[in-house]
Design a protein around this motif. Structure first.
Motif, short mmCIF file in Angstrom:
data_model
loop_
_atom_site.label_atom_id
_atom_site.label_comp_id
_atom_site.label_asym_id
_atom_site.label_seq_id
_atom_site.Cartn_x
_atom_site.Cartn_y
_atom_site.Cartn_z
N ILE A 218 0.84 -1.20 0.00
CA ILE A 218 0.00 0.00 0.00
C ILE A 218 0.87 1.26 0.00
CG2 ILE A 218 -1.66 1.33 1.36
CD1 ILE A 218 -2.85 -1.35 2.26
N GLU A 219 1.94 1.24 0.78
CA GLU A 219 2.85 2.39 0.81
C GLU A 219 3.47 2.63 -0.56
OE1 GLU A 219 5.66 1.50 3.85
OE2 GLU A 219 4.23 1.77 5.50
N TYR A 220 3.85 1.53 -1.22
CA TYR A 220 4.45 1.67 -2.55
C TYR A 220 3.43 2.24 -3.53
CZ TYR A 220 6.84 0.64 -6.90
OH TYR A 220 7.43 0.77 -8.14
N THR A 238 7.34 -5.98 -1.91
CA THR A 238 7.01 -6.86 -0.78
C THR A 238 7.95 -8.06 -0.68
OG1 THR A 238 5.47 -8.26 -2.07
CG2 THR A 238 4.58 -6.25 -1.08
N GLY A 239 8.83 -8.21 -1.67
CA GLY A 239 9.76 -9.32 -1.65
C GLY A 239 9.18 -10.62 -2.18
N LEU A 240 8.11 -10.55 -2.97
CA LEU A 240 7.46 -11.75 -3.50
C LEU A 240 7.48 -11.74 -5.02
CD1 LEU A 240 4.29 -11.95 -1.20
CD2 LEU A 240 6.37 -13.33 -1.01
N THR A 241 7.27 -12.90 -5.62
CA THR A 241 7.11 -12.98 -7.07
C THR A 241 5.71 -12.48 -7.42
OG1 THR A 241 6.22 -15.23 -7.01
CG2 THR A 241 8.62 -14.99 -7.17
N ARG A 242 5.52 -12.19 -8.69
CA ARG A 242 4.21 -11.68 -9.12
C ARG A 242 3.09 -12.67 -8.82
NH1 ARG A 242 5.18 -10.20 -15.29
NH2 ARG A 242 6.42 -12.12 -15.08
N MET A 243 3.32 -13.97 -9.09
CA MET A 243 2.27 -14.96 -8.91
C MET A 243 1.88 -15.08 -7.44
SD MET A 243 2.27 -19.00 -9.97
CE MET A 243 3.52 -19.41 -8.75
N HIS A 244 2.88 -15.22 -6.57
CA HIS A 244 2.58 -15.37 -5.15
C HIS A 244 1.96 -14.09 -4.57
CE1 HIS A 244 5.37 -18.83 -5.46
NE2 HIS A 244 4.60 -19.32 -4.52
N TYR A 260 -7.39 -2.81 -6.90
CA TYR A 260 -7.06 -2.00 -5.73
C TYR A 260 -6.35 -0.72 -6.15
CZ TYR A 260 -5.24 -0.73 -1.15
OH TYR A 260 -4.94 -0.05 0.01
N LEU A 261 -5.43 -0.81 -7.10
CA LEU A 261 -4.70 0.36 -7.58
C LEU A 261 -5.66 1.39 -8.16
CD1 LEU A 261 -2.12 1.89 -8.35
CD2 LEU A 261 -1.97 0.45 -10.40
N LEU A 262 -6.62 0.95 -8.96
CA LEU A 262 -7.59 1.88 -9.53
C LEU A 262 -8.39 2.59 -8.44
CD1 LEU A 262 -9.07 0.04 -12.66
CD2 LEU A 262 -7.52 2.00 -12.61
N ARG A 263 -8.79 1.82 -7.41
CA ARG A 263 -9.57 2.44 -6.33
C ARG A 263 -8.75 3.46 -5.55
NH1 ARG A 263 -14.48 0.32 -5.46
NH2 ARG A 263 -14.99 -1.64 -6.52
N ARG A 264 -7.47 3.16 -5.30
CA ARG A 264 -6.62 4.12 -4.60
C ARG A 264 -6.44 5.39 -5.45
NH1 ARG A 264 -5.89 3.29 0.77
NH2 ARG A 264 -3.79 4.22 0.75
#
Length: 337
Positions: A218-220, A238-244, A260-264
Motif C-alpha cells: 500500500i505504501e508503494y 514486498t519481496g514476492l514474485t508476481r504470482m505469489h 485495488y490500484l484503480l480504487r486508490r
C-alpha cells in the motif's frame, strides 16, 4: 489402473475381478439397497440400486443409517423436493438431472418429494474407497476415507456415467455385470478424484498476504500513484514474485492488485477534486491516468458520476454544510442565555 477420467469399462476389469459390485436392483425403500447376494455387504461390495416413483402426490421418505457405507446419489431426472442432511435442509425446490450428492456413514437423510423422481444409489464400502484412491493417486490413503461434503455436485462426466449405468441392458448376464461393475467403479473413482483434488488444491491455496507485506504494498502504491505501476513493481516492494503476491493480495483484500490500484487512484482523485483548483485533466494525470477520457470512464464506473458532476455536487453539499454550521454557531449563544 483406474483413473479419474475413466469412461470405458476395460481399464476397470482388474478391479472388477475382485468381486466388488453387485447387480442393480429396484429399491422398495428409499436409499435401502436390495442385496441379491446375501454376502454382498459382508464382502464390502458396491451395492447399486435404483429408486423410482411416478406418483405426483407428496411423499416423505427417511433413509436407514448405514454405519459403514457411503451413499452416492445420482439424480436421473428433474424433480422437486425438500432434502435434509443430518437435520440441515440442503435443497428446497427443483433439482436437475445429473445432480450428485454424497452422504457419509452414520448420517440420516430425509426428503419430501413433490413430483416423480428417479435416483440411482451406489452404496460404497471403505475398502472400495481405499482401492479407488490408491488406483487413482498411486498411493494408499492414510486411514479410512470419509467424505463429509454433502453439497450437490454437477459434473458432466459423472452425469454421463450415471445415465450409462441406468440404461444399460444386456441379454448376456456376465457381460452386463462387467459393464455395471466397470461403470460403477468409474463413478467411485471420479468421486474420489474430485474430492481429493479439490481438497489438495484448497490446501495449496495461498494464504493471505501478511499485514507487514500488505502495508509495504500500500505504501508503494500510494507513493507512485502518478506513475505507471506494474504488478512486478508492487510485488518486488514486498519481496514476492508476481504470482505469489497476486494470489496472497487478493485473499487479504478481496481485490486483484489492479482493482485495488484503480480504487486508490480514484480515492486520491476525489481528494484533489475537493481540495485543489486543478482541472479534471490535471487531476487525471496526477493520479496516473494517461487521458481524461480513461479517467472519466473509471471514475464514473466506481463512483457513479463523472468527475466534473461529482465535484460540483460535492462543493454544493460542502457549502450547504458550512452555512448550516455557521447558523448553528450564531444561534447557540442565544440558546445558552
Amino acid at each position: 489402473m483406474i483413473s479419474s477420467s475413466m469412461l470405458y469399462p476395460e481399464p476397470a476389469v482388474e478391479v472388477v475381478r475382485k468381486g466388488r459390485v453387485s447387480r442393480i436392483a429396484m429399491e422398495h425403500q428409499w436409499r435401502s439397497p436390495v442385496d441379491e447376494d446375501a454376502d454382498a455387504r459382508q464382502r464390502g461390495d458396491i451395492l447399486v440400486s435404483r429408486w423410482t416413483r411416478n406418483d405426483t402426490q407428496s411423499l416423505e421418505v427417511v433413509s436407514p443409517v448405514s454405519t459403514t457405507h457411503h451413499c452416492i446419489a445420482m439424480n436421473l431426472k428433474c424433480t422437486s423436493l425438500t432434502f435434509s442432511h443430518a437435520g440441515k435442509t440442503l435443497v428446497r425446490g427443483r433439482v436437475t438431472a445429473g445432480a450428485v450428492q454424497i452422504t457419509a456413514p452414520d448420517v440420516r437423510c430425509r426428503a419430501v418429494f413433490e413430483s416423480p423422481g428417479d435416483v440411482l444409489h451406489l452404496f460404497v464400502s471403505p475398502q472400495v474407497l481405499g482401492e479407488c484412491f490408491e488406483d487413482t493417486f498411486d498411493r494408499p490413503h492414510p486411514g479410512e476415507i470419509r467424505i463429509d461434503d454433502p453439497r450437490l455436485v454437477r459434473d458432466p462426466a459423472l452425469e454421463r456415467l450415471g445415465q450409462a449405468l441406468a440404461v444399460s441392458q444386456s441379454n448376456d448376464a456376465a457381460l452386463g455385470k462387467v459393464f455395471t461393475d466397470s461403470v460403477s467403479l468409474a463413478i467411485v473413482s471420479r468421486v474420489i478424484a474430485r474430492h481429493f483434488t479439490v481438497t489438495e488444491r484448497q490446501t495449496r491455496e495461498a494464504s493471505a498476504l501478511p499485514s507487514w507485506r500488505l502495508s509495504r504494498a500500500i505504501e508503494y502504491i500510494d507513493a507512485h500513484l502518478a506513475e505507471s505501476i506494474g504488478l512486478a513493481d508492487i510485488a518486488t516492494s514486498t519481496g514476492l514474485t508476481r504470482m505469489h503476491f497476486a494470489s496472497q493480495f487478493r485473499r487479504a483484500t478481496g481485490m486483484r492488485p489492479h482493482e485495488y490500484l484503480l480504487r486508490r487512484r480514484i480515492d486520491h482523485a476525489q481528494r484533489l477534486l475537493l481540495e485543489s483548483k486543478h482541472n479534471v485533466l490535471d487531476v487525471a494525470l496526477s493520479c496516473g491516468f494517461r487521458s481524461q477520457a480513461h479517467f472519466t470512464t473509471v471514475f464514473k464506473r466506481l463512483v457513479g458520476e463523472t468527475p466534473y458532476c461529482w465535484r460540483m455536487k460535492a462543493n454544493v453539499d460542502r457549502q450547504a454544510d458550512s452555512r448550516i454550521s455557521g447558523s448553528e454557531r450564531k444561534i447557540s449563544p442565544a440558546g445558552q442565555g
